[in-house]
Design a protein around this motif. Structure first.
Motif, PDB file in Angstrom:
ATOM      1  N   LEU A 156       0.807  -1.219   0.000  1.00 28.85           N
ATOM      2  CA  LEU A 156       0.000   0.000   0.000  1.00 28.85           C
ATOM      3  C   LEU A 156       0.843   1.274   0.000  1.00 28.85           C
ATOM      4  N   GLU A 157       2.147   1.140   0.143  1.00 30.20           N
ATOM      5  CA  GLU A 157       3.008   2.324   0.053  1.00 30.20           C
ATOM      6  C   GLU A 157       3.007   2.891  -1.362  1.00 30.20           C
ATOM      7  N   ASN A 158       2.796   2.011  -2.337  1.00 32.79           N
ATOM      8  CA  ASN A 158       2.718   2.446  -3.739  1.00 32.79           C
ATOM      9  C   ASN A 158       1.543   1.744  -4.410  1.00 32.79           C
ATOM     10  N   PRO A 159       0.324   2.138  -4.050  1.00 30.04           N
ATOM     11  CA  PRO A 159      -0.860   1.433  -4.568  1.00 30.04           C
ATOM     12  C   PRO A 159      -1.033   1.612  -6.069  1.00 30.04           C
ATOM     13  N   VAL A 170      -8.297   3.747   3.213  1.00 29.97           N
ATOM     14  CA  VAL A 170      -8.959   3.151   4.382  1.00 29.97           C
ATOM     15  C   VAL A 170      -7.927   2.900   5.486  1.00 29.97           C
ATOM     16  N   TRP A 171      -6.785   2.350   5.119  1.00 33.07           N
ATOM     17  CA  TRP A 171      -5.739   2.107   6.122  1.00 33.07           C
ATOM     18  C   TRP A 171      -5.259   3.422   6.736  1.00 33.07           C
ATOM     19  N   LYS A 172      -5.201   4.476   5.952  1.00 27.58           N
ATOM     20  CA  LYS A 172      -4.806   5.784   6.484  1.00 27.58           C
ATOM     21  C   LYS A 172      -5.862   6.301   7.445  1.00 27.58           C
ATOM     22  N   GLN A 173      -7.130   6.152   7.065  1.00 26.57           N
ATOM     23  CA  GLN A 173      -8.229   6.635   7.907  1.00 26.57           C
ATOM     24  C   GLN A 173      -8.260   5.918   9.250  1.00 26.57           C
TER      25      GLN A 173
END
Length: 309
Positions: A156-159, A170-173
């Motif tokens: 997810l660092e480079n989606p 979503v993971w950030k939220q």
């Protein structure tokens, strides 16, 4: 897995000459394939799976052979075994249950009470000492979750693509929730251990004239709160959705003082497993969009929301 090869296995291993073989698509276990197999006289559920442990099937066979209602019997191989092995996966067979999935049909209050009775009988069962001592004490899924979490985080660092980009958002939220699940686990309970199914939500319950608890891959020897956690909120449509349903289940289950700290621990463990597992499926498939929506639900209103208020 080709139909011709599966037919050969069923004949060679179980002596079953199959005249009809139909794939069945359900459940979250991407490591398993299921078929409806018909012979000239009977119909069976066939499962080829690399998930779980051998002891789960041994427990299911012990319970069924003991006459416990609601536990499907395991059809023996031609040599008397509970399964055969092909490509490092177990091939198991049970009689086909021509009923609905409780996750889709729901349960009446009376059926919830009956399910409480069924799960209590599982917990009260006393398997032979050798089998009991062989049962896992910890979730095999939990053991591999940290590595899977790191794989998801790195990806997810480079989606790439809409699903990955939305999952990254979503993971950030819910970054604080995921961090808590990964690093702030409650103390493990130390209460008496019993045979637990390990995954007794309604997705693993079939309904006809009675109730049938299926999919015994994740059996664990643990405090009963390991299973009861599923009945105490956060499971959406695969658990009780009203206080009346929960009360009916607990009335059927019978007297037991619930260890709330144990519930907290097992809810935390399962929330992490589900968030990471469904996130990984959203990245790798199958059904990426569905897995994304499940992940969002777990974090916003499901087990993770309960585990990390």
């Amino acid at each position: 897995m080709g139909e011709t090869l599966m037919r050969k296995w069923l004949l060679a291993d179980f002596g079953l000459e199959v005249v009809e073989l139909t794939p069945v698509v359900y459940g979250a276990d991407v490591a398993a394939q299921v078929w409806r197999a018909g012979t000239a006289t009977n119909t069976y559920a066939v499962k080829w799976s690399g998930a779980g442990t051998n002891t789960g099937h041994q427990v299911a066979a012990f319970l069924a052979d003991s006459g416990l209602p609601g536990i499907p019997e395991l059809i023996r191989t031609s040599e008397g075994g509970l399964w055969s092995v092909h490509a490092k996966k177990r091939l198991t067979i049970t009689p086909w249950i021509d009923g609905s999935r409780a996750a889709e049909s729901g349960l009446t209050d009376e059926q919830w009470s009956a399910y409480g009775v069924l799960l209590r009988r599982v917990h009260d069962a006393e398997p032979p000492v050798r089998l009991r001592d062989a049962l896992p004490r910890h979730s095999h899924i939990d053991a591999r979750t940290p590595a899977l979490a790191e794989e998801v985080r790195t990806r997810l660092e480079n989606p790439e693509g809409e699903v990955e980009e939305e999952l990254a958002a979503v993971w950030k939220q819910y970054e604080h929730v995921i961090a808590d699940l990964l690093t702030n686990r409650p103390p493990a309970p130390s209460g008496p251990r019993v045979v637990c199914h390990g995954d007794p939500h309604l997705g693993n319950v079939l309904v006809d004239d009675g109730l049938h608890l299926i999919d015994w891959d994740d059996v664990i020897y643990a405090p009963r709160e390991q299973d009861l956690m599923f009945m105490l909120g956060g499971m959406g449509d695969v658990g009780p959705t009203t206080s009346a349903q929960q009360d009916a289940f607990l009335a059927g289950y019978g007297t037991h003082t619930i260890d709330q700290e144990a519930i907290r621990y097992y809810r935390h463990v399962r929330a992490l497993e589900d968030v990471i597992g469904w996130s990984h499926q959203a990245l790798t498939g199958p059904d990426e969009l569905y897995a994304l929506e499940v992940t969002k639900g777990i974090l916003s209103k499901g087990l993770a929301a309960l585990a990390v208020p």
